[in-house]
Design a protein around this motif. Structure first.
Motif, PDB file in Angstrom:
ATOM      1  N   GLY A 540     -13.476 -10.185   2.127  1.00  0.00           N
ATOM      2  CA  GLY A 540     -12.283  -9.903   2.916  1.00  0.00           C
ATOM      3  C   GLY A 540     -12.093  -8.442   3.272  1.00  0.00           C
ATOM      4  N   VAL A 541     -13.032  -7.552   2.875  1.00  0.00           N
ATOM      5  CA  VAL A 541     -12.901  -6.126   3.177  1.00  0.00           C
ATOM      6  C   VAL A 541     -13.445  -5.860   4.578  1.00  0.00           C
ATOM      7  N   GLU A 542     -12.647  -5.175   5.379  1.00  0.00           N
ATOM      8  CA  GLU A 542     -13.059  -4.860   6.754  1.00  0.00           C
ATOM      9  C   GLU A 542     -13.654  -3.464   6.838  1.00  0.00           C
ATOM     10  N   VAL A 557      -8.379  -4.493   4.547  1.00  0.00           N
ATOM     11  CA  VAL A 557      -8.762  -5.886   4.360  1.00  0.00           C
ATOM     12  C   VAL A 557      -8.248  -6.713   5.525  1.00  0.00           C
ATOM     13  N   LEU A 558      -8.867  -7.874   5.711  1.00  0.00           N
ATOM     14  CA  LEU A 558      -8.436  -8.805   6.748  1.00  0.00           C
ATOM     15  C   LEU A 558      -7.184  -9.535   6.277  1.00  0.00           C
ATOM     16  N   PRO A 559      -6.129  -9.503   7.022  1.00  0.00           N
ATOM     17  CA  PRO A 559      -4.866 -10.121   6.555  1.00  0.00           C
ATOM     18  C   PRO A 559      -4.956 -11.639   6.432  1.00  0.00           C
ATOM     19  N   ASP A 560      -5.824 -12.265   7.217  1.00  0.00           N
ATOM     20  CA  ASP A 560      -5.946 -13.717   7.135  1.00  0.00           C
ATOM     21  C   ASP A 560      -6.725 -14.158   5.908  1.00  0.00           C
ATOM     22  N   VAL A 562      -7.066 -12.208   2.950  1.00  0.00           N
ATOM     23  CA  VAL A 562      -6.540 -11.645   1.699  1.00  0.00           C
ATOM     24  C   VAL A 562      -5.024 -11.559   1.820  1.00  0.00           C
ATOM     25  N   ASP A 563      -4.314 -12.175   0.860  1.00  0.00           N
ATOM     26  CA  ASP A 563      -2.861 -12.067   0.853  1.00  0.00           C
ATOM     27  C   ASP A 563      -2.432 -10.890  -0.025  1.00  0.00           C
ATOM     28  N   ASP A 564      -1.118 -10.765  -0.233  1.00  0.00           N
ATOM     29  CA  ASP A 564      -0.612  -9.609  -0.978  1.00  0.00           C
ATOM     30  C   ASP A 564      -1.057  -9.637  -2.441  1.00  0.00           C
ATOM     31  N   ILE A 565      -1.001 -10.815  -3.044  1.00  0.00           N
ATOM     32  CA  ILE A 565      -1.408 -10.916  -4.449  1.00  0.00           C
ATOM     33  C   ILE A 565      -2.895 -10.626  -4.588  1.00  0.00           C
ATOM     34  N   ALA A 566      -3.704 -11.181  -3.699  1.00  0.00           N
ATOM     35  CA  ALA A 566      -5.146 -10.926  -3.752  1.00  0.00           C
ATOM     36  C   ALA A 566      -5.457  -9.457  -3.507  1.00  0.00           C
ATOM     37  N   ALA A 567      -4.659  -8.787  -2.677  1.00  0.00           N
ATOM     38  CA  ALA A 567      -4.868  -7.356  -2.452  1.00  0.00           C
ATOM     39  C   ALA A 567      -4.617  -6.560  -3.726  1.00  0.00           C
ATOM     40  N   GLN A 568      -3.563  -6.938  -4.442  1.00  0.00           N
ATOM     41  CA  GLN A 568      -3.281  -6.256  -5.706  1.00  0.00           C
ATOM     42  C   GLN A 568      -4.417  -6.478  -6.708  1.00  0.00           C
ATOM     43  N   VAL A 569      -4.899  -7.721  -6.803  1.00  0.00           N
ATOM     44  CA  VAL A 569      -5.999  -8.027  -7.717  1.00  0.00           C
ATOM     45  C   VAL A 569      -7.262  -7.280  -7.309  1.00  0.00           C
ATOM     46  N   MET A 570      -7.512  -7.182  -5.985  1.00  0.00           N
ATOM     47  CA  MET A 570      -8.699  -6.473  -5.515  1.00  0.00           C
ATOM     48  C   MET A 570      -8.636  -4.997  -5.874  1.00  0.00           C
ATOM     49  N   ALA A 571      -7.474  -4.366  -5.714  1.00  0.00           N
ATOM     50  CA  ALA A 571      -7.342  -2.949  -6.061  1.00  0.00           C
ATOM     51  C   ALA A 571      -7.639  -2.721  -7.539  1.00  0.00           C
ATOM     52  N   SER A 596      -0.510  -6.960   8.913  1.00  0.00           N
ATOM     53  CA  SER A 596      -0.367  -8.168   9.735  1.00  0.00           C
ATOM     54  C   SER A 596       0.499  -7.839  10.958  1.00  0.00           C
ATOM     55  N   ARG A 597       0.023  -8.223  12.129  1.00  0.00           N
ATOM     56  CA  ARG A 597       0.765  -7.966  13.366  1.00  0.00           C
ATOM     57  C   ARG A 597       0.970  -9.297  14.109  1.00  0.00           C
ATOM     58  N   ALA A 598       2.173  -9.499  14.547  1.00  0.00           N
ATOM     59  CA  ALA A 598       2.510 -10.677  15.363  1.00  0.00           C
ATOM     60  C   ALA A 598       2.926 -10.204  16.758  1.00  0.00           C
ATOM     61  N   THR A 599       2.251 -10.654  17.771  1.00  0.00           N
ATOM     62  CA  THR A 599       2.492 -10.185  19.148  1.00  0.00           C
ATOM     63  C   THR A 599       2.807 -11.399  20.044  1.00  0.00           C
ATOM     64  N   GLU A 600       3.889 -11.271  20.767  1.00  0.00           N
ATOM     65  CA  GLU A 600       4.292 -12.308  21.736  1.00  0.00           C
ATOM     66  C   GLU A 600       4.628 -11.636  23.077  1.00  0.00           C
ATOM     67  N   VAL A 601       4.484 -12.342  24.123  1.00  0.00           N
ATOM     68  CA  VAL A 601       4.751 -11.815  25.477  1.00  0.00           C
ATOM     69  C   VAL A 601       5.947 -12.555  26.078  1.00  0.00           C
ATOM     70  N   ALA A 602       6.932 -11.813  26.470  1.00  0.00           N
ATOM     71  CA  ALA A 602       8.111 -12.401  27.108  1.00  0.00           C
ATOM     72  C   ALA A 602       7.846 -12.582  28.602  1.00  0.00           C
ATOM     73  N   LYS A 603       8.007 -13.773  29.073  1.00  0.00           N
ATOM     74  CA  LYS A 603       7.756 -14.065  30.488  1.00  0.00           C
ATOM     75  C   LYS A 603       9.058 -14.318  31.219  1.00  0.00           C
TER      76      LYS A 603
END
Length: 603
Positions: A540-542, A557-560, A562-571, A596-603
């Protein structure tokens, strides 16, 4: 009663025994007197018989003498008469002696009789006295026995009366209990009848509940079939998924709690440790590092270079062979270079060359002479440096051999840092931190001051400098706690004391402070590459970035994946692997970044 009367009877029996004994003694005395009288009479008769026999013999001898020779009859008669006279005199003497013996025997018998009678009277008196005492004692014992019997009789009567009263009360209590038991049995009969009625009602209700339970079971089976048909899952599969979800949620919750606790403890520990270490470092003023494997010797002129080289290079060859140092003569004006990795040997060669240049006489024998003298000067300088270092840290009771070994560290460096100055810094830092923590500053100072003493002997003894230094300190009588600080400052021996931990901290602070040490470019690059490899090895390391000269690693890391808990364990895993595989000054911070980024387009 037989026991009470046994004493007087025994006394009377004893008195009767004494009386019989006295009578026996009297009889024995009379027998002795009679025996003595009989002996006297017997002796008298024997003497008379002897006299008669002597007379008969005399007459027979006289008749025989007359028959044999009448001429000598008169003479024999006279001799016989003389002998008869002598025999008669002897008989009279025997009678006198017999009479005297008889009188003495009678006197002794009389005396014995008197003594026996007196002893008998005395015994009778003592028997009377004993009899009276026995009778008095028997009367007294009889009175005491009667008194005790009366007391016991009264106590027995009192106890019997008490027992009768208790029996009367117990009888009344038993009658009351029987009455209560009768009433209780009646109430129990009534309750039993009520319970039987209630049991009959419950039996009916249980039958109704069984019918309703069967209906509910049928409804649940029908609902389960409907839910399985809707969800396309069996109940066991749904249960498994539910357990897995609960387990994952519990693990996540536990990791969150552990992370919060660790973060809180780490923040508090870092604040306190930073305060103590910062205060110790701020109070310590020390020089920056300066490392070199080359010493420069200035010459009065360039002509001196030719004299140093000598005819066909014999002087420079002799110098290098004697000192073990490479002498470099280049185009640098009025200067030559001495190159050697052993700083003590390089300093000895420098002093030797300075003395040769000042003296001007340079030849092989002179080189050897000056080199021996320079070795003594370097030894004195090392000893003076060790004494100055001891005075600076306030330690004055080291063994002389240990002081001499410490002096050799004056010319040794570690990553560009002078080892002796490093020991002085470590001693001051350990002392200040010990004072802040309420420990013994002198013990911590001594352990930190001696922790690298093995670096002076590592080339002479096998093993790491920590173990060699500990053996040396133990050999010269250092305290066990100080020895443990030396052998455990690189974790080659398990740390057992707080002083050893402070020695490690002081060593790290002195070596890790800004400007204290420097390392080669090659080792620096290798450490950075290894840090990136360790971080990239995890799933999961980018991307990985080594920052701040290798003192921080930032892992993207890739957000998809590795979650927050896994990131802590990895560190935590990366930090642990770095601690196990790499050697580095100070500490390395590992930061795992998950964005993590969420992007939406308003039409």
């Amino acid at each position: 009663m037989p026991q009470l009367s046994a004493g007087p009877y025994a006394v009377i029996s004893y008195a009767a025994t004494l009386t019989a004994t006295s009578v026996g003694l009297v009889v024995v005395g009379l027998l002795v007197v009679g025996l003595l009288g009989w002996i006297g009479v017997t002796l008298t008769r024997r003497k008379g018989a002897e006299v008669a026999a002597a007379e008969a013999n005399a007459k027979l001898e006289a008749a025989t003498a007359v028959a044999e020779a009448k001429s000598v009859g008169d003479r024999i008669r006279r001799e016989a008469e003389d002998e008869v006279a002598v025999i008669r005199a002897r008989a009279k003497e025997s009678e006198q002696r017999t009479e005297e013996v008889r009188r003495q025997a009678e006197q002794q018998a009389e005396e014995l009789r008197r003594q026996t009678e007196g002893r008998a009277k005395e015994i009778e008196q003592r028997a009377d006295e004993v009899r009276r005492q026995s009778e008095d004692r028997a009367s007294e014992i009889r009175r005491e026995a009667e008194q005790r019997a009366s007391v016991v009789r009264r106590e027995a009567e009192t106890e019997a009366q008490s027992i009768r009263d208790d029996l009367r009360e117990q009888r009344l209590e038993m009658e009351r209990r029987e009455h209560r038991l009768t009433e209780r049995e009646e109430r129990l009969d009534e309750q039993l009848r009520g319970i039987e009625e209630r049991q009959n009602e419950l039996t009916g209700q249980l039958a109704e509940l069984d019918r309703q339970r069967a209906e509910i079971r049928d409804l649940e089976d029908e609902r389960r079939r409907i839910l399985e048909g809707v969800a396309n899952l069996t109940s066991e599969q749904a249960k498994t998924e539910l357990v897995a979800a609960l387990e994952a949620e519990a693990k996540r919750h536990a990791h969150t709690i552990v992370r919060d606790i660790e973060r809180q403890a780490q923040d508090e520990g870092e604040i306190k440790a930073r305060k103590i270490i910062t205060g110790a470092v701020q109070r310590l003023a020390s020089e920056q590092t300066s490392e070199s494997v080359v010493s420069v010797v200035h010459l009065p002129s360039d002509d001196m270079k030719g004299r140093i080289i000598g005819r066909e290079g014999r002087n420079i060859r002799s110098f290098e062979q004697t000192t073990g140092v490479n002498l470099i003569i280049d185009d640098t004006p009025e200067a030559v270079l001495l190159s050697c990795f052993d700083p003590v040997r390089r300093e000895t060669a420098r002093l030797t060359l300075d003395s040769l240049v000042l003296d001007g006489r340079i030849h092989p024998s002179r080189i050897e002479e000056i080199y021996e003298r320079s070795k003594g000067e370097v030894a004195e300088l090392c000893l003076r440096a060790a004494e100055d270092a001891m005075a600076e840290v306030g330690i004055t009771d080291l063994h002389p051999e240990l002081v001499r070994t410490m002096g050799l560290l004056r010319y040794r460096t570690s990553y560009g840092q002078n080892v002796l100055k490093h020991l002085i810094e470590s001693a001051h830092i350990a002392s200040m931190m010990a004072a802040e923590l309420g420990l013994d500053p002198q013990l911590c100072k001594r352990g930190a001051f001696l922790h690298d003493v093995g670096k002076a002997l590592t080339h002479e003894s096998e093993g790491s400098h920590a173990i060699v230094g500990a053996d040396l300190a133990r050999k010269y009588g250092e305290n066990d706690d100080v020895v443990h600080c030396i052998e455990a400052h690189h974790n080659e021996v398990e740390v057992r004391t707080v002083e050893a931990v402070l020695t490690q901290a002081a060593d790290a602070v002195s070596g890790g402070r800004p400007g204290a040490r420097r390392e080669s470019l090659e080792a620096y690059v290798q450490r950075l590459e290894r840090l990136e490899e360790i971080a990239m090895h995890h799933d999961g390391v980018e991307k990985v970035f080594a920052m701040q000269a290798g003192r921080e690693i930032r892992v993207m890391v890739l957000p998809d994946a590795v979650d927050d808990i896994a990131a802590q364990v990895m560190a935590r895993d990366i930090a642990k692997q770095v601690e196990e595989e790499l050697t580095y000054p100070g500490q390395i911070r590992v930061t795992v970044v998950r964005e993590s980024r969420a992007t939406e387009v308003a039409k």
